[in-house]
Design a protein around this motif. Sequence first.
Motif, PDB file in Angstrom:
ATOM      1  N   ASN A 329      33.258  33.459  50.120  1.00  0.00           N
ATOM      2  CA  ASN A 329      32.687  32.969  48.867  1.00  0.00           C
ATOM      3  C   ASN A 329      33.746  32.940  47.769  1.00  0.00           C
ATOM      4  O   ASN A 329      34.438  33.935  47.533  1.00  0.00           O
ATOM      5  CB  ASN A 329      31.518  33.870  48.449  1.00  0.00           C
ATOM      6  N   LEU A 330      33.888  31.805  47.107  1.00  0.00           N
ATOM      7  CA  LEU A 330      34.897  31.654  46.052  1.00  0.00           C
ATOM      8  C   LEU A 330      34.742  32.703  44.966  1.00  0.00           C
ATOM      9  O   LEU A 330      35.714  33.351  44.564  1.00  0.00           O
ATOM     10  CB  LEU A 330      34.808  30.248  45.449  1.00  0.00           C
ATOM     11  N   TRP A 331      33.522  32.923  44.482  1.00  0.00           N
ATOM     12  CA  TRP A 331      33.337  33.787  43.321  1.00  0.00           C
ATOM     13  C   TRP A 331      33.455  35.265  43.681  1.00  0.00           C
ATOM     14  O   TRP A 331      33.831  36.080  42.826  1.00  0.00           O
ATOM     15  CB  TRP A 331      32.011  33.472  42.635  1.00  0.00           C
ATOM     16  N   LEU A 332      33.200  35.617  44.918  1.00  0.00           N
ATOM     17  CA  LEU A 332      33.484  36.980  45.342  1.00  0.00           C
ATOM     18  C   LEU A 332      34.991  37.208  45.381  1.00  0.00           C
ATOM     19  O   LEU A 332      35.479  38.264  44.947  1.00  0.00           O
ATOM     20  CB  LEU A 332      32.869  37.243  46.718  1.00  0.00           C
ATOM     21  N   ALA A 333      35.726  36.218  45.860  1.00  0.00           N
ATOM     22  CA  ALA A 333      37.184  36.320  45.849  1.00  0.00           C
ATOM     23  C   ALA A 333      37.713  36.398  44.422  1.00  0.00           C
ATOM     24  O   ALA A 333      38.615  37.195  44.115  1.00  0.00           O
ATOM     25  CB  ALA A 333      37.797  35.116  46.568  1.00  0.00           C
ATOM     26  N   VAL A 334      37.149  35.590  43.537  1.00  0.00           N
ATOM     27  CA  VAL A 334      37.550  35.631  42.127  1.00  0.00           C
ATOM     28  C   VAL A 334      37.271  37.009  41.537  1.00  0.00           C
ATOM     29  O   VAL A 334      38.080  37.557  40.778  1.00  0.00           O
ATOM     30  CB  VAL A 334      36.815  34.532  41.331  1.00  0.00           C
TER      31      VAL A 334
END
Length: 434
Positions: A329-334
């Motif tokens: 997930n992009l926002w978990l990585a962010v």
Amino acid sequence: MSSGTAAATAAARPGGRYRWRVCAMLLAATTINYIDRQVLGVLAPFLQDEIGWSEIQYGYIVMAFQGAYAIGLLCAGALIDRFGTRIGYALAISVWSLAAMGHALAASVAGFVVARFMLGLGEAGNFPAAIKTVAEWFPRRERAFAVGIFNAGSNIGAIVAPLMVPIVAAAWGWQAAFLCTGVLSAAWLVTWLVFYRTPDQHPKLSAAELAHIRSDPPEPAVKVPWLQLLRHRQAWAFVAAKFITDPVWWLFLFWLGKFLASEYELSLAKIGLPMIVVYLMADVGSIAGGWLAGRFMRLGWSANRARKSAMLVCALCVAPVILVTQVDNLWLAVGLIGLAMAGHQGWSANVLTLPSDMFPRQTVASVVGIGGFAGAFGGMGMSYFTGSQLQSTGSYATIFLIAGSAYLVALLCVHLLAPRLEPAPFDMPRPPSG
């Protein structure tokens, strides 16, 4: 109340806020510094297609900046200690602004290498000058907070760049993105030369605020040759902290855009928001890390316990970034990267205060320059490793494993080299005989 107690109370009372205006100027300079520095980081995934550089060649471009930054730090610290912050800072921002605009003339890997090298030489003056200014304008108990505030400019600049660069590049071409910071730099330079003076010479500083600034115990008035600073293990504690952890910040600064673009297939129009969120989190960490150490001191903790406890909290915030390559997930990585960058900035707010904790004001810029040299040198190694690793495997896993582990290792080194953060031993000048 006795006269002695009244005098002590008056000395402890802030008595004015002009020093925070100076801190605001340092914040503005650091913001401009990082806007100039971050333009390439935002454009890198797209310039790579246009110019045609490989992962290893991009690593060389980054290394050119870091090598020049390392050389510049060695020179800048000593020059600022010799000529003072007013002139030293003005020269630094003049050089880096011209170099930043010079990127618009680059059309090849070699051209970008030259432009980045000159930018690194100029930008090296920012942190030695800013930290020496904090040492001149703030008592010890306020320094980590002041450093945290101006150091937040690194995140503000990194937020402004992804907001501004795609718009400017889409409207007028990528060259315009490198040219647009000249006006900001010129305005700051004029303001600095007109308004800045040291506390002892500043006409607008009240006597009460000057007494507050000078409320720490007297420091030895010494001039120490540059190489003699390395005889003290306190200097090596700072050098170790910078050498081990600065490369992680360089990694985030120059590869974050490439990581997000490659792992999550983000376009130039979509890459801005994730980067803004990451740097907003880093901003919070910068200020909170400095505030935390000051809060511990106000609770009665020693500087040693307060600084190292705050550094430990920050190191633990960075560690989970090891997992970032395992999430889809992009926002978990962010979130993981943002937490790590917040931890780094809080760490830096405290590490950058160590020279003024352990060395006299006259030597602070030189110590910062030496540590910055070590950090940039370590960053060169990290850049070469990152480029080689991506070229051969295409994986960031080992890279982030190193990043997440670095801060706990660095804290251990600091504690072993400076177990009590005691001041480096310098002899006080002897009174004249007779």
